[in-house]
Design an enzyme around this catalytic site. Sequence first.
Site, PDB file in Angstrom:
ATOM      1  N   HIS A 159       0.220  48.168 -10.610  1.00  0.00           N
ATOM      2  CA  HIS A 159      -0.994  48.027 -10.372  1.00  0.00           C
ATOM      3  C   HIS A 159      -1.623  46.784  -9.260  1.00  0.00           C
ATOM      4  O   HIS A 159      -2.431  46.906  -8.048  1.00  0.00           O
ATOM      5  CB  HIS A 159      -2.174  47.919 -11.575  1.00  0.00           C
ATOM      6  CG  HIS A 159      -1.538  46.376 -11.749  1.00  0.00           C
ATOM      7  ND1 HIS A 159      -0.794  45.519 -12.841  1.00  0.00           N
ATOM      8  CD2 HIS A 159      -2.106  45.097 -11.201  1.00  0.00           C
ATOM      9  CE1 HIS A 159      -0.673  44.259 -12.906  1.00  0.00           C
ATOM     10  NE2 HIS A 159      -1.136  43.937 -12.051  1.00  0.00           N
ATOM     11  N   ASP A 213       3.820  50.690 -15.603  1.00  0.00           N
ATOM     12  CA  ASP A 213       3.114  50.121 -14.611  1.00  0.00           C
ATOM     13  C   ASP A 213       4.091  48.864 -13.956  1.00  0.00           C
ATOM     14  O   ASP A 213       3.979  47.602 -13.317  1.00  0.00           O
ATOM     15  CB  ASP A 213       2.033  48.223 -15.463  1.00  0.00           C
ATOM     16  CG  ASP A 213       1.533  48.236 -14.574  1.00  0.00           C
ATOM     17  OD1 ASP A 213       1.139  48.530 -13.234  1.00  0.00           O
ATOM     18  OD2 ASP A 213       1.087  46.745 -14.539  1.00  0.00           O
ATOM     19  N   GLY A 259      -2.378  36.720 -10.249  1.00  0.00           N
ATOM     20  CA  GLY A 259      -1.630  36.818  -8.897  1.00  0.00           C
ATOM     21  C   GLY A 259       0.219  36.214  -9.823  1.00  0.00           C
ATOM     22  O   GLY A 259       0.401  36.667  -8.607  1.00  0.00           O
ATOM     23  N   ASN A 260      -0.303  36.309 -10.773  1.00  0.00           N
ATOM     24  CA  ASN A 260       0.952  35.955 -11.242  1.00  0.00           C
ATOM     25  C   ASN A 260       1.927  37.732 -11.157  1.00  0.00           C
ATOM     26  O   ASN A 260       3.134  37.919 -12.171  1.00  0.00           O
ATOM     27  CB  ASN A 260       0.964  35.489 -13.139  1.00  0.00           C
ATOM     28  CG  ASN A 260       1.690  34.175 -12.343  1.00  0.00           C
ATOM     29  OD1 ASN A 260       0.789  33.445 -12.705  1.00  0.00           O
ATOM     30  ND2 ASN A 260       2.477  33.622 -12.098  1.00  0.00           N
ATOM     31  N   SER A 261       1.112  38.623 -11.555  1.00  0.00           N
ATOM     32  CA  SER A 261       1.733  40.046 -11.851  1.00  0.00           C
ATOM     33  C   SER A 261       2.358  40.310 -11.347  1.00  0.00           C
ATOM     34  O   SER A 261       2.752  40.890  -9.708  1.00  0.00           O
ATOM     35  CB  SER A 261       0.496  40.931 -11.889  1.00  0.00           C
ATOM     36  OG  SER A 261       0.729  41.839 -12.753  1.00  0.00           O
TER      37      SER A 261
END
Length: 198
Positions: free
Chosen positions: A42, A72, A143-145
Amino acid sequence: GAIIRRLLAGASGNPGSSDRPTGVLGSGFVIREDGLIVTNRHVITGARTVRVRLSDSRELPAKIVGADAVTDIALLKVSAGNLPALRLGSSEAVSVGDAVIAIGNPFGLGQSVSAGIISARARILENDPYIDFLQTDAAINQGNSGGPLLSTDGTVIGVTSAIFSPSGGSVGLGFAIPAETVAGVVGQLEAHGRVERG
Protein backbone atom coordinates in the site's frame (compact mmCIF):
# COMPACT_ATOMS: atom_id res chain seq x y z
CA GLY A 1 -15.15 5.24 15.90
CA ALA A 2 -11.86 3.42 16.28
CA ILE A 3 -10.49 1.95 13.09
CA ILE A 4 -7.63 -0.11 11.79
CA ARG A 5 -5.42 2.25 9.84
CA ARG A 6 -2.86 1.58 7.19
CA LEU A 7 0.25 3.52 8.04
CA LEU A 8 0.64 6.05 5.25
CA ALA A 9 2.08 9.47 5.89
CA GLY A 10 0.43 12.42 4.22
CA ALA A 11 1.16 13.87 0.82
CA SER A 12 4.21 16.05 0.36
CA GLY A 13 3.52 19.50 -1.00
CA ASN A 14 0.60 21.82 -0.34
CA PRO A 15 -2.86 20.29 -0.20
CA GLY A 16 -4.21 23.25 -2.15
CA SER A 17 -2.05 22.85 -5.24
CA SER A 18 -3.34 20.03 -7.41
CA ASP A 19 -0.91 20.64 -10.27
CA ARG A 20 2.09 19.55 -8.21
CA PRO A 21 2.98 15.89 -7.90
CA THR A 22 2.25 14.52 -4.45
CA GLY A 23 3.96 11.67 -2.71
CA VAL A 24 3.38 9.15 0.00
CA LEU A 25 6.00 8.27 2.58
CA GLY A 26 6.55 4.87 4.10
CA SER A 27 9.34 2.65 5.34
CA GLY A 28 11.23 -0.37 4.08
CA PHE A 29 14.35 -2.39 4.76
CA VAL A 30 17.14 -4.04 2.81
CA ILE A 31 17.06 -7.86 2.89
CA ARG A 32 19.96 -8.47 0.53
CA GLU A 33 23.24 -6.65 0.03
CA ASP A 34 22.60 -6.14 -3.70
CA GLY A 35 19.68 -3.78 -3.03
CA LEU A 36 16.56 -5.93 -2.54
CA ILE A 37 14.12 -4.03 -0.31
CA VAL A 38 10.89 -5.09 1.40
CA THR A 39 8.02 -2.65 2.05
CA ASN A 40 4.22 -2.68 2.17
CA ARG A 41 2.33 -2.82 -1.09
CA HIS A 42 0.00 0.00 0.00
CA VAL A 43 3.03 2.31 0.30
CA ILE A 44 3.77 2.02 -3.43
CA THR A 45 0.28 1.36 -4.86
CA GLY A 46 -0.44 3.72 -7.73
CA ALA A 47 3.04 5.22 -7.66
CA ARG A 48 4.49 6.24 -11.00
CA THR A 49 7.95 6.47 -9.50
CA VAL A 50 9.42 5.10 -6.29
CA ARG A 51 12.47 6.61 -4.61
CA VAL A 52 14.36 5.09 -1.71
CA ARG A 53 16.32 7.10 0.83
CA LEU A 54 19.00 4.97 2.44
CA SER A 55 20.22 5.40 6.02
CA ASP A 56 23.37 7.09 4.65
CA SER A 57 21.08 9.75 3.09
CA ARG A 58 21.60 8.58 -0.51
CA GLU A 59 18.38 8.77 -2.53
CA LEU A 60 17.98 6.26 -5.35
CA PRO A 61 15.27 5.34 -7.86
CA ALA A 62 13.75 1.94 -7.14
CA LYS A 63 12.27 -0.64 -9.47
CA ILE A 64 9.17 -2.54 -8.31
CA VAL A 65 10.06 -6.24 -8.59
CA GLY A 66 6.57 -7.32 -7.59
CA ALA A 67 3.73 -6.82 -5.13
CA ASP A 68 1.11 -8.98 -3.44
CA ALA A 69 -2.28 -7.53 -2.48
CA VAL A 70 -3.31 -10.38 -0.16
CA THR A 71 -0.35 -9.97 2.21
CA ASP A 72 0.32 -6.29 1.43
CA ILE A 73 4.00 -6.99 0.71
CA ALA A 74 6.05 -5.40 -2.09
CA LEU A 75 9.60 -6.02 -3.23
CA LEU A 76 11.79 -3.21 -4.58
CA LYS A 77 15.26 -3.17 -6.10
CA VAL A 78 17.81 -0.37 -6.07
CA SER A 79 21.15 -0.36 -7.86
CA ALA A 80 23.54 -0.02 -4.95
CA GLY A 81 26.03 -2.71 -4.13
CA ASN A 82 27.07 -3.97 -0.72
CA LEU A 83 24.29 -2.48 1.41
CA PRO A 84 23.91 -3.52 5.05
CA ALA A 85 21.03 -6.03 5.08
CA LEU A 86 18.67 -7.29 7.76
CA ARG A 87 17.93 -10.99 8.15
CA LEU A 88 14.39 -12.33 7.99
CA GLY A 89 14.05 -14.63 10.97
CA SER A 90 11.18 -16.53 12.55
CA SER A 91 8.32 -14.97 14.46
CA GLU A 92 7.88 -18.38 16.08
CA ALA A 93 11.02 -17.63 18.08
CA VAL A 94 9.31 -14.80 20.01
CA SER A 95 6.69 -15.13 22.72
CA VAL A 96 4.16 -12.72 24.20
CA GLY A 97 6.07 -10.42 26.53
CA ASP A 98 9.34 -10.55 24.57
CA ALA A 99 11.01 -7.20 23.83
CA VAL A 100 10.87 -5.89 20.25
CA ILE A 101 12.09 -2.82 18.35
CA ALA A 102 10.31 -1.06 15.48
CA ILE A 103 12.25 1.05 12.97
CA GLY A 104 10.59 3.38 10.51
CA ASN A 105 9.87 6.86 9.22
CA PRO A 106 6.98 8.10 11.40
CA PHE A 107 5.22 11.15 9.91
CA GLY A 108 8.14 11.49 7.49
CA LEU A 109 10.48 12.71 10.26
CA GLY A 110 13.25 10.30 9.27
CA GLN A 111 14.58 7.07 10.69
CA SER A 112 13.26 6.51 14.21
CA VAL A 113 13.35 3.60 16.62
CA SER A 114 10.70 2.66 19.18
CA ALA A 115 10.65 -0.22 21.63
CA GLY A 116 8.00 -2.39 23.23
CA ILE A 117 6.92 -5.98 23.66
CA ILE A 118 4.96 -8.56 21.73
CA SER A 119 1.42 -8.04 23.05
CA ALA A 120 -0.28 -10.92 21.24
CA ARG A 121 0.22 -13.41 18.44
CA ALA A 122 -2.04 -14.62 15.64
CA ARG A 123 -4.31 -11.59 15.59
CA ILE A 124 -6.81 -11.60 12.71
CA LEU A 125 -7.84 -8.17 11.41
CA GLU A 126 -11.05 -7.79 9.43
CA ASN A 127 -9.21 -6.08 6.55
CA ASP A 128 -6.72 -8.97 6.32
CA PRO A 129 -8.34 -12.31 7.16
CA TYR A 130 -5.42 -14.27 5.64
CA ILE A 131 -2.66 -12.98 7.93
CA ASP A 132 -1.95 -13.95 11.55
CA PHE A 133 -0.55 -10.62 12.71
CA LEU A 134 1.88 -10.04 15.54
CA GLN A 135 0.59 -7.33 17.89
CA THR A 136 3.00 -4.95 19.62
CA ASP A 137 2.78 -1.97 21.96
CA ALA A 138 5.90 -0.35 20.45
CA ALA A 139 4.96 3.15 19.27
CA ILE A 140 4.09 2.82 15.58
CA ASN A 141 2.64 5.71 13.60
CA GLN A 142 1.78 6.81 10.09
CA GLY A 143 4.89 6.48 7.93
CA ASN A 144 6.14 3.39 9.80
CA SER A 145 4.43 1.14 7.26
CA GLY A 146 6.76 -1.39 5.68
CA GLY A 147 9.42 -1.00 8.35
CA PRO A 148 10.89 -3.93 10.26
CA LEU A 149 9.87 -5.24 13.67
CA LEU A 150 13.03 -6.69 15.20
CA SER A 151 13.79 -9.05 18.05
CA THR A 152 16.49 -7.92 20.48
CA ASP A 153 19.17 -9.81 18.50
CA GLY A 154 18.44 -7.68 15.41
CA THR A 155 16.50 -10.32 13.46
CA VAL A 156 13.39 -9.23 11.53
CA ILE A 157 10.35 -11.00 12.98
CA GLY A 158 7.72 -8.96 11.14
CA VAL A 159 6.84 -6.02 8.88
CA THR A 160 4.79 -3.26 10.52
CA SER A 161 1.64 -2.73 8.53
CA ALA A 162 -1.32 -1.36 10.50
CA ILE A 163 -2.37 0.30 13.76
CA PHE A 164 -5.62 0.33 15.69
CA SER A 165 -6.15 4.03 16.21
CA PRO A 166 -9.18 6.09 17.24
CA SER A 167 -7.05 9.27 17.03
CA GLY A 168 -4.67 8.73 14.11
CA GLY A 169 -1.71 8.42 16.47
CA SER A 170 -0.20 5.46 18.26
CA VAL A 171 -2.24 4.03 21.13
CA GLY A 172 0.04 1.05 21.56
CA LEU A 173 -1.83 -1.31 19.23
CA GLY A 174 0.43 -1.99 16.26
CA PHE A 175 0.31 -4.97 13.93
CA ALA A 176 3.09 -6.64 11.96
CA ILE A 177 3.03 -9.27 9.21
CA PRO A 178 5.05 -12.27 10.49
CA ALA A 179 8.48 -12.89 8.95
CA GLU A 180 7.50 -16.38 7.72
CA THR A 181 4.67 -14.90 5.63
CA VAL A 182 7.01 -12.21 4.31
CA ALA A 183 9.75 -14.69 3.36
CA GLY A 184 7.36 -16.89 1.36
CA VAL A 185 5.94 -13.91 -0.51
CA VAL A 186 9.37 -12.38 -1.20
CA GLY A 187 10.60 -15.64 -2.74
CA GLN A 188 7.67 -15.76 -5.16
CA LEU A 189 7.84 -12.05 -5.99
CA GLU A 190 11.50 -12.33 -6.87
CA ALA A 191 10.92 -15.42 -9.00
CA HIS A 192 7.63 -14.48 -10.73
CA GLY A 193 6.77 -10.87 -9.84
CA ARG A 194 3.56 -12.07 -8.21
CA VAL A 195 2.30 -14.72 -5.83
CA GLU A 196 0.53 -17.73 -7.29
CA ARG A 197 -2.09 -19.33 -5.09
CA GLY A 198 -4.19 -22.42 -5.63
